[in-house]
Scaffold this motif. Structure first.
Motif, PDB file in Angstrom:
ATOM      1  N   GLY A  21       0.262  -4.901   3.421  1.00  0.00           N
ATOM      2  CA  GLY A  21      -1.094  -5.169   2.956  1.00  0.00           C
ATOM      3  C   GLY A  21      -1.356  -4.717   1.540  1.00  0.00           C
ATOM      4  N   ARG A  22      -2.565  -4.145   1.314  1.00  0.00           N
ATOM      5  CA  ARG A  22      -3.013  -3.788  -0.034  1.00  0.00           C
ATOM      6  C   ARG A  22      -2.057  -2.827  -0.729  1.00  0.00           C
ATOM      7  NH1 ARG A  22      -5.216   0.603  -2.058  1.00  0.00           N
ATOM      8  NH2 ARG A  22      -5.534   1.521   0.011  1.00  0.00           N
ATOM      9  N   ARG A  23      -1.612  -1.802  -0.025  1.00  0.00           N
ATOM     10  CA  ARG A  23      -0.741  -0.814  -0.658  1.00  0.00           C
ATOM     11  C   ARG A  23       0.605  -1.432  -1.034  1.00  0.00           C
ATOM     12  NH1 ARG A  23      -0.818   3.423   3.981  1.00  0.00           N
ATOM     13  NH2 ARG A  23      -0.866   1.431   5.081  1.00  0.00           N
ATOM     14  N   PHE A  24       1.139  -2.271  -0.157  1.00  0.00           N
ATOM     15  CA  PHE A  24       2.388  -2.962  -0.471  1.00  0.00           C
ATOM     16  C   PHE A  24       2.220  -3.851  -1.701  1.00  0.00           C
ATOM     17  CE2 PHE A  24       4.302  -7.212  -0.091  1.00  0.00           C
ATOM     18  CZ  PHE A  24       5.620  -6.892  -0.379  1.00  0.00           C
ATOM     19  N   GLU A  25       1.140  -4.620  -1.753  1.00  0.00           N
ATOM     20  CA  GLU A  25       0.922  -5.520  -2.888  1.00  0.00           C
ATOM     21  C   GLU A  25       0.814  -4.736  -4.196  1.00  0.00           C
ATOM     22  OE1 GLU A  25       1.134  -8.659  -2.978  1.00  0.00           O
ATOM     23  OE2 GLU A  25       1.230  -9.101  -0.838  1.00  0.00           O
ATOM     24  N   HIS A  26       0.162  -3.591  -4.148  1.00  0.00           N
ATOM     25  CA  HIS A  26       0.027  -2.781  -5.359  1.00  0.00           C
ATOM     26  C   HIS A  26       1.386  -2.229  -5.797  1.00  0.00           C
ATOM     27  CE1 HIS A  26      -2.439  -0.319  -8.156  1.00  0.00           C
ATOM     28  NE2 HIS A  26      -1.401   0.503  -8.080  1.00  0.00           N
ATOM     29  N   ILE A  27       2.132  -1.717  -4.835  1.00  0.00           N
ATOM     30  CA  ILE A  27       3.445  -1.148  -5.148  1.00  0.00           C
ATOM     31  C   ILE A  27       4.374  -2.210  -5.719  1.00  0.00           C
ATOM     32  CG2 ILE A  27       5.530  -0.164  -4.100  1.00  0.00           C
ATOM     33  CD1 ILE A  27       3.637   1.345  -2.181  1.00  0.00           C
ATOM     34  N   LYS A  28       4.353  -3.399  -5.149  1.00  0.00           N
ATOM     35  CA  LYS A  28       5.270  -4.450  -5.584  1.00  0.00           C
ATOM     36  C   LYS A  28       4.800  -5.156  -6.846  1.00  0.00           C
ATOM     37  CE  LYS A  28       7.623  -8.664  -4.045  1.00  0.00           C
ATOM     38  NZ  LYS A  28       7.810  -9.641  -2.934  1.00  0.00           N
ATOM     39  N   SER A  29       3.528  -5.560  -6.872  1.00  0.00           N
ATOM     40  CA  SER A  29       3.051  -6.413  -7.959  1.00  0.00           C
ATOM     41  C   SER A  29       2.509  -5.647  -9.154  1.00  0.00           C
ATOM     42  CB  SER A  29       1.972  -7.366  -7.423  1.00  0.00           C
ATOM     43  OG  SER A  29       2.467  -8.153  -6.358  1.00  0.00           O
ATOM     44  N   VAL A  30       1.751  -4.582  -8.897  1.00  0.00           N
ATOM     45  CA  VAL A  30       1.142  -3.827  -9.993  1.00  0.00           C
ATOM     46  C   VAL A  30       2.127  -2.819 -10.580  1.00  0.00           C
ATOM     47  CG1 VAL A  30      -0.744  -2.302 -10.665  1.00  0.00           C
ATOM     48  CG2 VAL A  30      -1.161  -4.144  -9.018  1.00  0.00           C
ATOM     49  N   LEU A  31       2.780  -2.059  -9.708  1.00  0.00           N
ATOM     50  CA  LEU A  31       3.725  -1.048 -10.186  1.00  0.00           C
ATOM     51  C   LEU A  31       5.089  -1.646 -10.512  1.00  0.00           C
ATOM     52  CD1 LEU A  31       2.931   1.922  -7.755  1.00  0.00           C
ATOM     53  CD2 LEU A  31       1.962   1.438 -10.005  1.00  0.00           C
ATOM     54  N   GLY A  32       5.361  -2.835  -9.973  1.00  0.00           N
ATOM     55  CA  GLY A  32       6.656  -3.468 -10.226  1.00  0.00           C
ATOM     56  C   GLY A  32       7.818  -2.657  -9.701  1.00  0.00           C
ATOM     57  N   THR A  33       7.646  -2.071  -8.535  1.00  0.00           N
ATOM     58  CA  THR A  33       8.636  -1.156  -7.979  1.00  0.00           C
ATOM     59  C   THR A  33       9.865  -1.903  -7.471  1.00  0.00           C
ATOM     60  OG1 THR A  33       6.850   0.332  -7.336  1.00  0.00           O
ATOM     61  CG2 THR A  33       8.976   0.679  -6.293  1.00  0.00           C
ATOM     62  N   SER A  34      11.016  -1.272  -7.636  1.00  0.00           N
ATOM     63  CA  SER A  34      12.281  -1.812  -7.124  1.00  0.00           C
ATOM     64  C   SER A  34      12.944  -0.785  -6.213  1.00  0.00           C
ATOM     65  CB  SER A  34      13.228  -2.149  -8.281  1.00  0.00           C
ATOM     66  OG  SER A  34      12.644  -3.072  -9.183  1.00  0.00           O
ATOM     67  N   ILE A  35      13.948  -1.222  -5.468  1.00  0.00           N
ATOM     68  CA  ILE A  35      14.689  -0.310  -4.599  1.00  0.00           C
ATOM     69  C   ILE A  35      15.312   0.807  -5.438  1.00  0.00           C
ATOM     70  CG2 ILE A  35      16.708  -0.100  -3.098  1.00  0.00           C
ATOM     71  CD1 ILE A  35      16.092  -2.842  -2.013  1.00  0.00           C
ATOM     72  N   GLY A  36      15.138   2.033  -4.975  1.00  0.00           N
ATOM     73  CA  GLY A  36      15.634   3.201  -5.698  1.00  0.00           C
ATOM     74  C   GLY A  36      14.565   3.907  -6.517  1.00  0.00           C
ATOM     75  N   ASP A  37      13.430   3.223  -6.759  1.00  0.00           N
ATOM     76  CA  ASP A  37      12.348   3.850  -7.521  1.00  0.00           C
ATOM     77  C   ASP A  37      11.624   4.888  -6.669  1.00  0.00           C
ATOM     78  OD1 ASP A  37      12.947   2.295  -9.681  1.00  0.00           O
ATOM     79  OD2 ASP A  37      11.301   0.864  -9.384  1.00  0.00           O
ATOM     80  N   HIS A  38      10.955   5.820  -7.351  1.00  0.00           N
ATOM     81  CA  HIS A  38      10.167   6.854  -6.683  1.00  0.00           C
ATOM     82  C   HIS A  38       8.701   6.713  -7.083  1.00  0.00           C
ATOM     83  CE1 HIS A  38      14.244   8.515  -6.462  1.00  0.00           C
ATOM     84  NE2 HIS A  38      13.816   9.265  -5.456  1.00  0.00           N
ATOM     85  N   LEU A  39       7.812   7.010  -6.161  1.00  0.00           N
ATOM     86  CA  LEU A  39       6.388   6.957  -6.453  1.00  0.00           C
ATOM     87  C   LEU A  39       5.665   8.066  -5.709  1.00  0.00           C
ATOM     88  CD1 LEU A  39       4.606   4.318  -4.302  1.00  0.00           C
ATOM     89  CD2 LEU A  39       7.082   4.375  -4.321  1.00  0.00           C
ATOM     90  N   PRO A  40       4.514   8.523  -6.257  1.00  0.00           N
ATOM     91  CA  PRO A  40       3.751   9.588  -5.590  1.00  0.00           C
ATOM     92  C   PRO A  40       3.184   9.106  -4.254  1.00  0.00           C
ATOM     93  CG  PRO A  40       3.101   9.350  -7.894  1.00  0.00           C
ATOM     94  CD  PRO A  40       3.926   8.152  -7.557  1.00  0.00           C
ATOM     95  N   VAL A  41       3.311   9.935  -3.242  1.00  0.00           N
ATOM     96  CA  VAL A  41       2.774   9.627  -1.914  1.00  0.00           C
ATOM     97  C   VAL A  41       2.138  10.879  -1.331  1.00  0.00           C
ATOM     98  CG1 VAL A  41       4.478   7.802  -1.453  1.00  0.00           C
ATOM     99  CG2 VAL A  41       4.963  10.158  -0.754  1.00  0.00           C
ATOM    100  N   GLY A  42       1.349  10.691  -0.307  1.00  0.00           N
ATOM    101  CA  GLY A  42       0.751  11.816   0.400  1.00  0.00           C
ATOM    102  C   GLY A  42       0.366  11.397   1.792  1.00  0.00           C
ATOM    103  N   ARG A  43       0.437  12.321   2.731  1.00  0.00           N
ATOM    104  CA  ARG A  43       0.053  12.028   4.114  1.00  0.00           C
ATOM    105  C   ARG A  43      -1.383  12.469   4.342  1.00  0.00           C
ATOM    106  NH1 ARG A  43       4.068  12.504   9.233  1.00  0.00           N
ATOM    107  NH2 ARG A  43       2.709  11.530  10.791  1.00  0.00           N
ATOM    108  N   VAL A  44      -2.161  11.629   4.990  1.00  0.00           N
ATOM    109  CA  VAL A  44      -3.567  11.939   5.227  1.00  0.00           C
ATOM    110  C   VAL A  44      -3.705  13.318   5.874  1.00  0.00           C
ATOM    111  CG1 VAL A  44      -5.614  11.290   6.543  1.00  0.00           C
ATOM    112  CG2 VAL A  44      -4.287   9.546   5.374  1.00  0.00           C
TER     113      VAL A  44
END
Length: 239
Positions: A21-44
């Motif tokens: 959904g929204r988070r996937f679209e942002h990670i793929k399209s906005v951030l342009g993330t590829s396999i092996g990349d790192h991004l900030p995450v957090g658990r609720v």
């Protein structure tokens, strides 16, 4: 999105999460993330850290996550807010979440139109979505609590005194003689009225419950402006 917020249902293993959904679209399209990349995450309601992209398809991304840092501290603030107009409610909710407010009470007032309470933005799913957007902006994970009270007098008489116990209690009310304090950094409750403000009767009831009326000067601000201005004035953590 400065942080991908992960919910319990996103985890497929203790250290793996799949996003769609929204988070996937942002990670793929906005951030342009590829396999092996790192991004900030957090658990609720948990820690923050990094997620490594290990799988990426047309509909989902899989992350291996390492959560080893604490989120930013919350503000010691209880926000009591007359139900805003729906068109600005989403923005106020996101802003409050971004600022670190964890205890939000939506209350009725004479100048709150009955139709405001019918907005779909008050549904559990929409509340969570907008609070999530605010947390992602601030790189925070602690989900705020939202309480809805549609009757002003019972709330002020039956619940508010206990809610204010141990806190400095304020009601923002233009025209009063006391300026809003600064540098509090202590448990505080802040009441903000609707567009047009609380009525004199409502201000009187809030004062009876223990609130002190304060002002921000001669200018009358919209609610969506007043919230961040008041919070940043009260707490050094927002400076």
């Amino acid at each position: 999105m400065n942080l991908a917020l992960l919910f319990d249902e996103d985890f497929v293993a203790q250290d793996r999460a799949v996003l769609q959904g929204r988070r996937f679209e942002h990670i793929k399209s906005v951030l342009g993330t590829s396999i092996g990349d790192h991004l900030p995450v957090g658990r609720v309601n948990g820690q923050i850290g990094l997620g490594e992209v290990v799988a990426l398809t047309d509909s989902e991304v899989e992350l291996v996550v390492l959560l080893d840092q604490q989120p930013p501290p919350p503000l010691p603030l209880t926000l009591i807010l007359a139900m805003p107009r729906p068109k600005m409610f989403r923005r106020i909710l996101q802003t409050s979440s971004t600022l670190g407010i964890k205890d939000i009470w939506l209350v009725n007032s004479y100048k709150v139109e009955k139709s405001f309470w019918q907005t779909p933005w008050l549904s559990d799913d929409n509340l969570r979505e907008n609070l999530t957007l605010g947390l992602e902006q601030a790189k925070d994970t602690a989900m705020p609590n939202v309480h809805i009270r549609k009757l002003f007098k019972p709330f002020v008489e039956d619940e508010l005194p206990a809610l204010l116990k141990g806190k400095q209690a304020l009601v923002a009310h233009p025209g009063t003689s006391t300026p809003c304090p600064t540098h509090l950094n202590r448990p505080t409750a802040l009441c903000i009225g609707p567009e047009g403000g609380f009525t004199p009767y409502e201000v009187g009831k809030l004062e009876e419950a223990g609130c002190q009326s304060v002002h921000l000067g001669p200018r009358i601000l919209r609610v969506e402006t007043a919230v961040p201005v008041l919070v940043s004035r009260l707490f050094d953590a927002c400076l």
